[in-house]
Design an enzyme around this catalytic site. Structure first.
Site, PDB file in Angstrom:
ATOM      1  N   ASP A 167       0.848  -1.193   0.000  1.00 37.69           N
ATOM      2  CA  ASP A 167       0.000   0.000   0.000  1.00 37.69           C
ATOM      3  C   ASP A 167       0.886   1.246   0.000  1.00 37.69           C
ATOM      4  OD1 ASP A 167      -2.424   1.364  -0.048  1.00 37.69           O
ATOM      5  OD2 ASP A 167      -2.634   1.400   2.133  1.00 37.69           O
ATOM      6  N   LEU A 168       1.833   1.261  -0.930  1.00 40.68           N
ATOM      7  CA  LEU A 168       2.817   2.337  -1.005  1.00 40.68           C
ATOM      8  C   LEU A 168       2.158   3.585  -1.585  1.00 40.68           C
ATOM      9  CD1 LEU A 168       5.921   2.882  -0.610  1.00 40.68           C
ATOM     10  CD2 LEU A 168       6.135   2.429  -3.064  1.00 40.68           C
TER      11      LEU A 168
END
Length: 273
Positions: A167-168
């Site tokens: 979930d960058l």
């Protein structure tokens, strides 16, 4: 607030780890958080309410603070981690004319965590499981079907498979005065590192992501910082945007789904794609 008067989910861990509440509790879709102090040091107590959040905790422990927030204690759903500066954000930088600089920061943090960890990986879901939602959406029209085909190619051609943040984006990096920008709140996945960067191209807002030339410019930055092939990154970006659009539909957000499909279309048109 004292350990005795803290909300019930926190009380056990406040007592066990000798913590003092240091601010109001807050709730996110997947966890409960409470600022605390431990032997005078600012920390954050985070309690996972979902399996996804618990998987992220295991990954944070495995990273051991390399490119990510340091973990002081972990037990089941509870994670005690360093409390970081929330003043000034990478989203603000990106929206304020420093888009490429913010992308560089996130890429460098990703490279750091991709090289972190020792011993066996923690138990984490793989990318095939995540992409089921796009496979299910493939029957809803030619655009989703085409993106599902792109995703299937990406999944079949994965390289250098390893644990990923999952979930960058600009909200999941906070600043440490000692170490610079570090990552928080991983989902925790096993897969191709090229997938990791796709989310950057849908953030910090969809409107910004759709700015003319933005996707191509940031793809070039990501390729340079990660050392990955720009064409592969573009394919993963298209596949991820299709997956994100499918999730938006599941959540009853057709407008956001339509915008995300536009990001997928732009990724499919990227030079060399």
């Amino acid at each position: 607030m004292t350990p005795e008067t803290a909300p019930p989910p926190f009380a056990e861990f406040l007592s066990r780890w000798g913590l003092t509440p240091d601010g109001p509790a807050r709730r996110t879709p997947g966890s409960d958080l409470l600022p605390v102090r431990r032997q005078g040091r600012a920390a954050m107590l985070k309690l996972a309410r979902t399996a996804e959040e618990a998987a992220g905790h295991r990954l944070m422990v495995w990273w051991a603070g390399q490119g990510a927030a340091r973990v002081y204690a972990h037990d089941g759903p509870a994670l005690l981690m360093e409390r970081l500066d929330r003043e000034g954000t990478l989203a603000g930088q990106a929206l304020g004319g420093q888009d490429s600089a913010a992308t560089q920061v996130l890429c460098r943090a990703a490279v750091a965590v991709h090289g972190a960890g020792q011993g066996s990986w923690p138990a984490l879901p793989d990318l095939h499981r995540w992409f089921r939602a796009l496979g299910e959406a493939a029957g809803q029209g030619a655009e989703f079907a085409a993106l599902w085909s792109v995703a299937q190619r990406c999944l079949a051609e994965q390289r250098d498979v390893r644990p990923l943040h999952g979930d960058l984006h600009h909200g999941n990096a906070l600043h440490s005065a000692e170490r610079g920008w570090v990552l928080i709140d991983p989902k925790g996945l096993i897969g191709d590192p090229a997938f990791e960067y796709a989310n950057l191209l849908c953030n910090p807002t969809l409107a910004h992501a759709l700015s003319p030339g933005r996707l191509e410019a940031q793809l070039a930055v990501i390729a340079q910082e990660s050392g990955l092939d720009a064409a592969r990154l573009a394919r993963w970006a298209a596949a991820y945007a299709g997956l994100s659009a499918a999730w938006h539909l599941e959540d009853g957000q057709p407008h956001e789904a339509a915008l995300t499909l536009r990001v997928a279309h732009a990724a499919n048109l990227a030079p060399g794609r």
